[in-house]
Motif scaffolding. Structure first.
Motif, mmCIF file in Angstrom:
data_model
loop_
_atom_site.group_PDB
_atom_site.id
_atom_site.type_symbol
_atom_site.label_atom_id
_atom_site.label_comp_id
_atom_site.label_asym_id
_atom_site.label_seq_id
_atom_site.Cartn_x
_atom_site.Cartn_y
_atom_site.Cartn_z
ATOM 1 N N ILE A 1 0.834 -1.202 0.000
ATOM 2 C CA ILE A 1 0.000 0.000 0.000
ATOM 3 C C ILE A 1 0.864 1.245 0.000
ATOM 4 O O ILE A 1 0.661 2.181 -0.785
ATOM 5 C CB ILE A 1 -0.960 -0.004 1.214
ATOM 6 C CG1 ILE A 1 -1.924 -1.196 1.111
ATOM 7 C CG2 ILE A 1 -1.709 1.316 1.299
ATOM 8 C CD1 ILE A 1 -2.838 -1.327 2.309
ATOM 9 N N GLU A 2 1.872 1.264 0.868
ATOM 10 C CA GLU A 2 2.732 2.434 0.968
ATOM 11 C C GLU A 2 3.601 2.581 -0.275
ATOM 12 O O GLU A 2 3.747 3.678 -0.825
ATOM 13 C CB GLU A 2 3.611 2.321 2.210
ATOM 14 C CG GLU A 2 4.520 3.524 2.415
ATOM 15 C CD GLU A 2 5.324 3.410 3.692
ATOM 16 O OE1 GLU A 2 6.285 4.182 3.844
ATOM 17 O OE2 GLU A 2 4.988 2.541 4.527
ATOM 18 N N LEU A 3 4.180 1.466 -0.735
ATOM 19 C CA LEU A 3 5.084 1.530 -1.882
ATOM 20 C C LEU A 3 4.357 1.999 -3.139
ATOM 21 O O LEU A 3 4.816 2.899 -3.843
ATOM 22 C CB LEU A 3 5.722 0.154 -2.123
ATOM 23 C CG LEU A 3 6.802 -0.275 -1.126
ATOM 24 C CD1 LEU A 3 7.222 -1.722 -1.400
ATOM 25 C CD2 LEU A 3 8.012 0.633 -1.209
ATOM 26 N N LEU A 4 3.236 1.374 -3.429
ATOM 27 C CA LEU A 4 2.514 1.724 -4.647
ATOM 28 C C LEU A 4 1.814 3.068 -4.519
ATOM 29 O O LEU A 4 1.703 3.818 -5.484
ATOM 30 C CB LEU A 4 1.509 0.624 -4.987
ATOM 31 C CG LEU A 4 2.126 -0.742 -5.327
ATOM 32 C CD1 LEU A 4 1.030 -1.765 -5.599
ATOM 33 C CD2 LEU A 4 3.054 -0.637 -6.528
ATOM 34 N N GLY A 5 1.337 3.362 -3.319
ATOM 35 C CA GLY A 5 0.637 4.620 -3.120
ATOM 36 C C GLY A 5 1.540 5.828 -3.275
ATOM 37 O O GLY A 5 1.093 6.904 -3.688
ATOM 38 N N ASN A 6 2.831 5.642 -2.961
ATOM 39 C CA ASN A 6 3.780 6.758 -3.047
ATOM 40 C C ASN A 6 4.515 6.819 -4.375
ATOM 41 O O ASN A 6 5.371 7.685 -4.576
ATOM 42 C CB ASN A 6 4.812 6.659 -1.921
ATOM 43 C CG ASN A 6 4.185 6.909 -0.562
ATOM 44 O OD1 ASN A 6 3.156 7.566 -0.467
ATOM 45 N ND2 ASN A 6 4.797 6.374 0.489
ATOM 46 N N TYR A 7 4.186 5.883 -5.279
ATOM 47 C CA TYR A 7 4.888 5.856 -6.557
ATOM 48 C C TYR A 7 4.554 7.077 -7.398
ATOM 49 O O TYR A 7 3.394 7.486 -7.504
ATOM 50 C CB TYR A 7 4.519 4.587 -7.335
ATOM 51 C CG TYR A 7 5.113 4.564 -8.735
ATOM 52 C CD1 TYR A 7 6.464 4.336 -8.928
ATOM 53 C CD2 TYR A 7 4.300 4.807 -9.853
ATOM 54 C CE1 TYR A 7 7.014 4.328 -10.203
ATOM 55 C CE2 TYR A 7 4.843 4.805 -11.133
ATOM 56 C CZ TYR A 7 6.202 4.558 -11.305
ATOM 57 O OH TYR A 7 6.729 4.555 -12.565
ATOM 58 N N GLN A 8 5.575 7.688 -7.989
ATOM 59 C CA GLN A 8 5.395 8.834 -8.868
ATOM 60 C C GLN A 8 5.899 8.459 -10.250
ATOM 61 O O GLN A 8 7.066 8.146 -10.445
ATOM 62 C CB GLN A 8 6.192 10.044 -8.343
ATOM 63 C CG GLN A 8 5.708 10.574 -7.004
ATOM 64 C CD GLN A 8 4.325 11.205 -7.107
ATOM 65 O OE1 GLN A 8 3.973 11.810 -8.118
ATOM 66 N NE2 GLN A 8 3.524 11.063 -6.053
ATOM 67 N N ALA A 9 4.992 8.500 -11.223
ATOM 68 C CA ALA A 9 5.386 8.205 -12.601
ATOM 69 C C ALA A 9 6.256 9.331 -13.147
ATOM 70 O O ALA A 9 6.117 10.494 -12.734
ATOM 71 C CB ALA A 9 4.139 8.016 -13.479
ATOM 72 N N PRO A 10 7.149 9.015 -14.089
ATOM 73 C CA PRO A 10 7.956 10.070 -14.724
ATOM 74 C C PRO A 10 7.068 11.135 -15.365
ATOM 75 O O PRO A 10 5.932 10.855 -15.762
ATOM 76 C CB PRO A 10 8.755 9.308 -15.783
ATOM 77 C CG PRO A 10 8.790 7.883 -15.297
ATOM 78 C CD PRO A 10 7.473 7.672 -14.592
ATOM 79 N N ALA A 11 7.579 12.353 -15.467
ATOM 80 C CA ALA A 11 6.808 13.472 -16.008
ATOM 81 C C ALA A 11 6.354 13.228 -17.430
ATOM 82 O O ALA A 11 5.337 13.766 -17.887
ATOM 83 C CB ALA A 11 7.639 14.753 -15.926
ATOM 84 N N SER A 12 7.114 12.385 -18.163
ATOM 85 C CA SER A 12 6.774 12.133 -19.567
ATOM 86 C C SER A 12 5.608 11.161 -19.721
ATOM 87 O O SER A 12 5.086 10.988 -20.810
ATOM 88 C CB SER A 12 8.007 11.580 -20.303
ATOM 89 O OG SER A 12 8.432 10.374 -19.683
ATOM 90 N N VAL A 13 5.225 10.503 -18.614
ATOM 91 C CA VAL A 13 4.159 9.519 -18.690
ATOM 92 C C VAL A 13 2.812 10.200 -18.440
ATOM 93 O O VAL A 13 2.671 11.002 -17.502
ATOM 94 C CB VAL A 13 4.382 8.395 -17.635
ATOM 95 C CG1 VAL A 13 3.230 7.427 -17.642
ATOM 96 C CG2 VAL A 13 5.691 7.675 -17.916
ATOM 97 N N TRP A 14 1.821 9.879 -19.250
ATOM 98 C CA TRP A 14 0.485 10.469 -19.090
ATOM 99 C C TRP A 14 -0.108 10.060 -17.761
ATOM 100 O O TRP A 14 -0.058 8.907 -17.365
ATOM 101 C CB TRP A 14 -0.417 10.002 -20.231
ATOM 102 C CG TRP A 14 -1.819 10.524 -20.095
ATOM 103 C CD1 TRP A 14 -2.321 11.720 -20.499
ATOM 104 C CD2 TRP A 14 -2.931 9.842 -19.493
ATOM 105 N NE1 TRP A 14 -3.630 11.852 -20.205
ATOM 106 C CE2 TRP A 14 -4.045 10.705 -19.579
ATOM 107 C CE3 TRP A 14 -3.096 8.596 -18.883
ATOM 108 C CZ2 TRP A 14 -5.302 10.357 -19.083
ATOM 109 C CZ3 TRP A 14 -4.337 8.254 -18.385
ATOM 110 C CH2 TRP A 14 -5.421 9.135 -18.493
ATOM 111 N N ARG A 15 -0.723 11.035 -17.068
ATOM 112 C CA ARG A 15 -1.386 10.735 -15.796
ATOM 113 C C ARG A 15 -2.731 11.453 -15.779
ATOM 114 O O ARG A 15 -2.853 12.545 -16.302
ATOM 115 C CB ARG A 15 -0.549 11.210 -14.623
ATOM 116 C CG ARG A 15 0.646 10.314 -14.349
ATOM 117 C CD ARG A 15 1.468 10.786 -13.187
ATOM 118 N NE ARG A 15 2.298 11.921 -13.580
ATOM 119 C CZ ARG A 15 3.154 12.534 -12.762
ATOM 120 N NH1 ARG A 15 3.287 12.117 -11.531
ATOM 121 N NH2 ARG A 15 3.879 13.541 -13.177
#
Length: 338
Positions: free
Chosen positions: A324-338
């Motif tokens: 939960i903590e690991l995935l919840g805090n994941y930040q995709a690279p700026a180049s990836v659509w979010r």
């Protein structure tokens, strides 16, 4: 400053924790000598396989049977059993050549799946001069009716059969496909194992979608695979009465240092050497020494196990990743659509 890299594995005093694992590199004396010159502290030989031993014995029995029947003149053209070098004899000769050429310990390797008659060949390995024996039970439990207890018992039975025949140290190379790795390692220690190597890699079949066939492809490991051994060595360090080796995914000095911090007594190298040659070991050796010197460590013993589960501020990190903590805090690279 001279760094003391000495460690003990399988009861053997090693000059450092770098051990080339079982691979074709040990089939050539020149290559084995290059590994020693590059800093190898011991060498695990390529494996002697149960299937090959049993196949050769079956052919020998068939040959003897044919020599006892038919025309005597025709039978005289058949070679007599024992007059030609066998698979086992070739292995023993290579073991003796390695012992004569190298100053480091040579560890023989037996690869099999059952406690059959093939284990008696271990005595020949001891007599030929092996400093220790590594047992590799390379077994995939593909029978869905086979109980997990039976799979573990298979490993223990082979170890007990070998322990009854040998006085040299025995290590067991385990796969990660056991439901209770820690308990199995403890039972192996109680049954007489001197060490375990974690973990063996099962080579996975692939599919050729053009030919619609199952194919075998050798894929070398990556550093990411060392994380599995890192976790279990950290959990087992100081809790089991045997030595611990890490195998699978050891490619860089960083990999080695992490595993030592978790409590590894030895680090096996294979894919890194197959890809980079014996000189890759010298580079890793130099980089590890530089890291230790920079941080003013005087010996491997100083850091070994200092980040094991027993000494970790967050021991749960080794037991269970907090998804939960690991995935919840994941930040995709700026180049990836979010």
């Amino acid at each position: 400053m001279t760094i003391d890299l000495r460690t003990r594995y399988l009861g053997l005093e090693l000059k450092n924790p770098f051990v080339p694992s079982s691979s074709p590199l040990s089939k050539q004396l020149d290559t084995a000598k290059q590994l020693e010159d590059s800093g190898a502290a011991a060498l695990v030989m390529y494996s002697l396989f149960e299937e090959e031993l049993e196949r050769e014995e079956a052919l020998a029995q068939q040959l003897q049977h044919h020599q006892d029947i038919g025309h005597g003149e025709a039978s005289s053209y058949l070679p007599l059993h024992g007059e030609y070098p066998s698979y086992r004899d070739d292995y023993l000769e290579q073991l003796q050549r390695l012992k004569q050429a190298l100053d480091i310990p040579v560890i023989a390797s037996l690869n099999g799946t059952s406690a059959g008659g093939w284990v008696r060949h271990a005595e020949s390995l001891q007599q030929a001069g092996a400093d220790a024996l590594e047992l590799n039970v390379y077994y995939v439990a593909a029978d869905i009716d086979e109980h997990s207890d039976a799979v573990e018992r298979r490993v223990l039975d082979i170890l007990v059969a070998l322990r009854g025949r040998l006085s040299i140290p025995i290590g067991v190379k385990l796969s990660p496909s056991f439901s209770a790795v820690g308990n199995l390692v403890r039972r192996l220690a109680e049954a007489g194992a001197d060490g375990v190597a974690l973990f063996n890699r099962f080579y996975q079949p692939d599919i050729d979608i053009e030919q619609l066939q199952v194919v075998q492809r050798l894929q070398l490991s990556s550093s990411a695979e060392a994380l599995l051994a890192m976790r279990w060595i950290a959990i087992l360090h100081g809790r089991v009465d045997l030595s611990l080796a890490a195998t699978g995914g050891v490619h860089t000095a960083e990999d080695v240092i992490k595993l030592l911090l978790c409590g590894a007594d030895a680090t096996y190298l294979c894919s890194a050497l197959l890809a980079g040659g014996p000189q890759r070991l010298e580079e890793i050796h130099s980089d590890v020494c530089a890291w230790l010197e920079q941080r003013e460590y005087q010996s491997v013993q100083q850091l070994k196990g200092s980040l094991s589960q027993q000494h970790c501020a967050d021991p749960v990190a080794f037991e269970r990743g907090n998804y939960i903590e690991l995935l919840g805090n994941y930040q995709a690279p700026a180049s990836v659509w979010r």
